[in-house]
Design an enzyme around this catalytic site. Structure first.
Site, PDB file in Angstrom:
ATOM      1  N   CYS A 169       6.558 -60.364 -28.957  1.00 55.08           N
ATOM      2  CA  CYS A 169       6.373 -59.822 -30.313  1.00 55.08           C
ATOM      3  C   CYS A 169       5.288 -58.744 -30.283  1.00 55.08           C
ATOM      4  CB  CYS A 169       5.954 -60.936 -31.271  1.00 55.08           C
ATOM      5  SG  CYS A 169       7.050 -62.358 -31.269  1.00 55.08           S
ATOM      6  N   MET A 170       4.956 -58.209 -31.457  1.00 55.47           N
ATOM      7  CA  MET A 170       3.955 -57.134 -31.489  1.00 55.47           C
ATOM      8  C   MET A 170       2.566 -57.640 -31.063  1.00 55.47           C
ATOM      9  SD  MET A 170       2.803 -54.598 -34.602  1.00 55.47           S
ATOM     10  CE  MET A 170       4.443 -54.032 -34.973  1.00 55.47           C
ATOM     11  N   ASP A 171       2.190 -58.814 -31.528  1.00 56.88           N
ATOM     12  CA  ASP A 171       0.823 -59.298 -31.301  1.00 56.88           C
ATOM     13  C   ASP A 171       0.758 -60.623 -30.554  1.00 56.88           C
ATOM     14  OD1 ASP A 171      -0.163 -57.161 -32.998  1.00 56.88           O
ATOM     15  OD2 ASP A 171       0.793 -58.314 -34.603  1.00 56.88           O
TER      16      ASP A 171
ATOM     17  N   ARG B 201      -7.686 -34.931  -5.123  1.00 58.20           N
ATOM     18  CA  ARG B 201      -7.627 -35.332  -6.538  1.00 58.20           C
ATOM     19  C   ARG B 201      -7.025 -36.728  -6.706  1.00 58.20           C
ATOM     20  NH1 ARG B 201      -4.670 -30.316  -6.963  1.00 58.20           N
ATOM     21  NH2 ARG B 201      -2.898 -31.621  -7.506  1.00 58.20           N
TER      22      ARG B 201
ATOM     23  N   LYS C 218      -8.009 -38.867 -16.369  1.00 56.15           N
ATOM     24  CA  LYS C 218      -7.203 -38.596 -17.569  1.00 56.15           C
ATOM     25  C   LYS C 218      -6.682 -39.911 -18.151  1.00 56.15           C
ATOM     26  CE  LYS C 218      -3.225 -37.898 -14.558  1.00 56.15           C
ATOM     27  NZ  LYS C 218      -2.467 -36.893 -13.781  1.00 56.15           N
TER      28      LYS C 218
ATOM     29  N   HIS D  48       0.446 -29.061  -6.703  1.00 57.19           N
ATOM     30  CA  HIS D  48       0.677 -30.494  -6.905  1.00 57.19           C
ATOM     31  C   HIS D  48       1.973 -30.895  -6.202  1.00 57.19           C
ATOM     32  CE1 HIS D  48      -0.269 -34.258  -8.850  1.00 57.19           C
ATOM     33  NE2 HIS D  48       0.906 -34.326  -9.451  1.00 57.19           N
TER      34      HIS D  48
ATOM     35  N   ARG E 160       6.604 -27.927 -12.460  1.00 58.32           N
ATOM     36  CA  ARG E 160       6.061 -28.382 -13.750  1.00 58.32           C
ATOM     37  C   ARG E 160       5.227 -27.252 -14.345  1.00 58.32           C
ATOM     38  NH1 ARG E 160       2.749 -34.022 -13.768  1.00 58.32           N
ATOM     39  NH2 ARG E 160       1.245 -32.761 -12.605  1.00 58.32           N
TER      40      ARG E 160
ATOM     41  N   TYR F 191      11.780 -64.055 -31.841  1.00 57.50           N
ATOM     42  CA  TYR F 191      12.808 -63.177 -32.415  1.00 57.50           C
ATOM     43  C   TYR F 191      14.054 -63.141 -31.539  1.00 57.50           C
ATOM     44  CZ  TYR F 191       9.253 -60.967 -35.435  1.00 57.50           C
ATOM     45  OH  TYR F 191       8.286 -60.698 -36.362  1.00 57.50           O
TER      46      TYR F 191
HETATM   47  C1  PLP Z   1      -2.607 -37.188 -12.419  1.00 52.20           C
HETATM   48  C2  PLP Z   1      -2.875 -36.135 -11.435  1.00 52.20           C
HETATM   49  C3  PLP Z   1      -3.440 -36.453 -10.196  1.00 52.20           C
HETATM   50  C4  PLP Z   1      -3.700 -37.860  -9.731  1.00 52.20           C
HETATM   51  O1  PLP Z   1      -2.508 -38.444  -9.288  1.00 52.20           O
HETATM   52  P1  PLP Z   1      -2.499 -39.906  -8.602  1.00 52.20           P
HETATM   53  O2  PLP Z   1      -1.102 -40.082  -8.151  1.00 52.20           O
HETATM   54  O3  PLP Z   1      -2.872 -40.860  -9.694  1.00 52.20           O
HETATM   55  O4  PLP Z   1      -3.484 -39.879  -7.518  1.00 52.20           O
HETATM   56  C5  PLP Z   1      -3.766 -35.396  -9.350  1.00 52.20           C
HETATM   57  N1  PLP Z   1      -3.523 -34.121  -9.711  1.00 52.20           N
HETATM   58  C6  PLP Z   1      -2.953 -33.786 -10.885  1.00 52.20           C
HETATM   59  C7  PLP Z   1      -2.710 -32.368 -11.213  1.00 52.20           C
HETATM   60  C8  PLP Z   1      -2.598 -34.786 -11.772  1.00 52.20           C
HETATM   61  O5  PLP Z   1      -2.032 -34.451 -12.938  1.00 52.20           O
END
Ligand code: PLP
Length: 369
Positions: free
Chosen positions: A307-309, A217, A35, A162, A133, A260
């Protein structure tokens, strides 16, 4: 090119293999979490790297991210990890995305689309064991799974949960694990077999072998960073370096302010380098007067406000510093290293956010050494 992120392809494969050998004894497969553009590393490229490793599935947060992968020709199963609304059901079904669900109404929307498009769609039921969540509450999970499984066009392929504190609180994590296990044993008692049960993020992969189930995961670990400072037998290699160049150099007398807000004033005659990176690339403004760059193998402090850039760097102690020199803001040069964790600490955040902040303006260069 003045500012870029260099991605070490071999490091990503190495990290995936490390994870694989860690979870192999438990018989678990890998869902690679890619992601947010693979935590800034480039989702399509990372998805391609996973082809060389036994990765079962890819995980994304947004349907748009899944579509990007499909458009790039990635045909691995993709699990959409977050909730959707009913009006996204069509895209999910059409592009064979496996959807995380925690409400029957979404299962029904997916079922309607599956019938309409003459397809089967897979869902994973998310169970809230303590993250608070998304997810169905444990006492309602069995009913939701039964109801979902009865819908035409829907296959309940997975259940997941999770962890909230897998790296910091063993007792609470074990409590979450117990709750998940009790849902699993209720399912077994009811004769319901769900092929993919999964729970472990990076922190749990590191510290909680009992949480591997059928699939893990990992996100952060793939990119070579540790979710916490716990010692580990897993050797990870950071995959991303953030680099820019010196675009201007000047010698200022003592008593001159830079940037700045005039937050830095030279104490002595100083050589100040202008670097071609700023918060508009994702180099956090909190690094004003605290960040560092490595130039010619020597660390140099970021001075004045980012700064920005652009930002400024005091290179008085690096006499050979020249316009065009590479400056490393995250990564290694010579014997020196700046880690995403160090940067995160200075900014008051976690390495995840440092990586994800490097935005689309920064070209990604893939190194296959
Ligand atoms: C982002 C995410 C992960 C991965 O988490 P890490 O801490 O980067 O390993 C696993 N499961 C779910 C549902 C997540 O949203």
């Amino acid at each position: 090119m003045l500012t870029w992120a260099e991605i070490d392809v071999n490091a990503i494969s190495h990290n995936l293999h490390q994870i694989e050998s860690k979870v192999r004894p438990a018989g678990a497969g890998i869902l690679a979490v890619i992601k947010d553009n693979a935590y800034g590393h480039g989702a399509v490229e990372v998805a391609k790297i996973t082809a060389g490793v036994p990765v079962k599935m890819l995980g994304v947060a947004m349907i748009e991210e899944a579509l990007e992968l499909r458009e790039a020709g990635i045909d691995l199963p993709i699990l959409s990890l977050c909730c959707i609304l009913p009006n996204q059901a069509e895209e999910v079904v059409r592009h064979d995305i496996t959807q995380t669900v925690c409400e029957l109404s979404i299962c029904e929307a997916l079922s309607r689309e599956a019938i309409r498009l003459n397809k089967q769609t897979k869902v994973h039921i998310k169970i809230d064991t303590g993250m608070g969540r998304i997810g169905v509450q444990c006492d309602e999970a069995i009913q939701l799974i039964r109801n979902a499984a009865q819908l035409p066009g829907i296959a309940v392929e997975g259940i997941s949960t999770h962890f909230a504190v897998a790296d910091t609180d063993e007792d609470f994590t074990n409590l979450q694990l117990e709750r998940f296990n009790s849902v699993i044993s209720c399912l077994n008692d009811a004769g319901i077999h769900i092929p993919l049960r999964h729970a472990a993020n990076s922190a749990a992969i590191m510290g909680l072998p009992d949480a591997c189930f059928d699939m893990v995961r990992p996100g952060l670990m793939i990119y070579g960073l540790y979710p916490s400072e716990q010692p580990s037998e897993i050797q990870l290699k950071p995959a991303l370096s953030l680099k820019t160049r010196i675009v201007h150099l000047k010698t200022l007398p003592a008593g001159r302010s830079v940037s700045y807000g005039r937050t830095h004033t030279t104490e002595k005659p100083s050589v100040i380098a202008s670097l071609a990176i700023g918060y508009g690339h994702g180099y956090n403004r909190k690094l004003s007067n605290t960040g560092e760059a490595i130039i010619r193998g020597i660390k140099a402090p970021i001075v004045g406000t980012v700064c920005m850039d652009q930002c400024l760097c005091d290179v008085t102690h690096i006499p050979k510093a020249s316009v065009g020199d590479e400056a490393v803001l995250i990564g290694r040069q010579g014997d020196e290293e700046i880690t995403a964790d160090e940067v995160a600490q200075k900014v008051g955040t976690i390495s995840y956010e440092i990586l994800c902040s490097i935005n689309a303006r920064v070209p990604r260069i893939y190194k296959r050494v």
